[in-house]
Motif scaffolding. Structure first.
Motif, mmCIF file in Angstrom:
data_model
loop_
_atom_site.group_PDB
_atom_site.id
_atom_site.type_symbol
_atom_site.label_atom_id
_atom_site.label_comp_id
_atom_site.label_asym_id
_atom_site.label_seq_id
_atom_site.Cartn_x
_atom_site.Cartn_y
_atom_site.Cartn_z
ATOM 1 N N THR A 87 0.855 -1.174 0.000
ATOM 2 C CA THR A 87 0.000 0.000 0.000
ATOM 3 C C THR A 87 0.897 1.231 0.000
ATOM 4 O O THR A 87 1.792 1.342 0.832
ATOM 5 N N VAL A 88 0.646 2.122 -0.944
ATOM 6 C CA VAL A 88 1.339 3.407 -0.993
ATOM 7 C C VAL A 88 0.379 4.419 -0.404
ATOM 8 O O VAL A 88 -0.723 4.604 -0.904
ATOM 9 N N HIS A 89 0.813 5.065 0.663
ATOM 10 C CA HIS A 89 -0.070 6.006 1.348
ATOM 11 C C HIS A 89 0.461 7.430 1.234
ATOM 12 O O HIS A 89 1.636 7.684 1.479
ATOM 13 N N GLY A 90 -0.429 8.346 0.866
ATOM 14 C CA GLY A 90 -0.132 9.772 0.922
ATOM 15 C C GLY A 90 0.790 10.331 -0.143
ATOM 16 O O GLY A 90 1.315 11.424 0.035
ATOM 17 N N HIS A 96 3.180 10.125 -7.172
ATOM 18 C CA HIS A 96 2.269 9.090 -7.670
ATOM 19 C C HIS A 96 2.501 8.850 -9.168
ATOM 20 O O HIS A 96 2.562 7.712 -9.629
ATOM 21 N N ARG A 97 2.649 9.928 -9.910
ATOM 22 C CA ARG A 97 2.880 9.825 -11.354
ATOM 23 C C ARG A 97 4.178 9.060 -11.646
ATOM 24 O O ARG A 97 4.219 8.195 -12.513
ATOM 25 N N ALA A 108 0.674 -2.508 -6.382
ATOM 26 C CA ALA A 108 0.390 -1.762 -5.164
ATOM 27 C C ALA A 108 -0.981 -1.107 -5.215
ATOM 28 O O ALA A 108 -1.487 -0.809 -6.297
ATOM 29 N N THR A 109 -1.519 -0.868 -4.038
ATOM 30 C CA THR A 109 -2.754 -0.109 -3.883
ATOM 31 C C THR A 109 -2.367 1.276 -3.384
ATOM 32 O O THR A 109 -1.497 1.407 -2.515
ATOM 33 N N PHE A 110 -2.998 2.302 -3.919
ATOM 34 C CA PHE A 110 -2.695 3.688 -3.527
ATOM 35 C C PHE A 110 -3.842 4.223 -2.687
ATOM 36 O O PHE A 110 -5.002 4.080 -3.050
#
Length: 112
Positions: A87-90, A96-97, A108-110
């Motif tokens: 999980t990528v948070h924040g 993100h790009r 991964a889940t964002f």
């Protein structure tokens, strides 16, 4: 504060903030660019990251991410013996790009 062993006096832009058998949290801050690539790659080889079934990449403090570093993250996630839930948070929009360009969205889940 964790100090970058390759650049004494500078804080490292990534550290393992928690790790146990089930979950690891990597905290990112500042700029993660080509100068920090070796530190990142060494950290990603840490044995504590082989055990957990889930990783959280806490990126709310990360201002800039180099594409080479994003690829290093993708390689690390891909080589875990049993794929970890990531999980990528924040992540800020530019970070993100960069992660998306490296292909991290495929593994991964964002979350915000």
């Amino acid at each position: 504060m964790t100090v970058d062993p390759h650049h004494p006096g500078q804080a490292t832009p990534v550290r393992i903030s928690e790790a146990d058998e089930e979950h690891a949290v990597l905290a990112f801050s500042g700029d993660l660019d080509a100068h920090a690539l070796r530190v990142l790659e060494e950290l990603l080889l840490d044995p504590r990251l082989r055990r957990p079934g889930a990783w959280t990449l806490e990126m709310s403090g990360l201002d800039h991410l180099d594409l080479a570093c994003a690829y290093a993250l993708l390689r690390a996630v891909s080589r875990v013996p049993e794929p970890a839930a990531v999980t990528v948070h924040g992540a800020h929009p530019a970070v993100h790009r960069t992660l998306r360009h490296a292909g991290l969205e495929t593994v991964a889940t964002f979350t915000r």
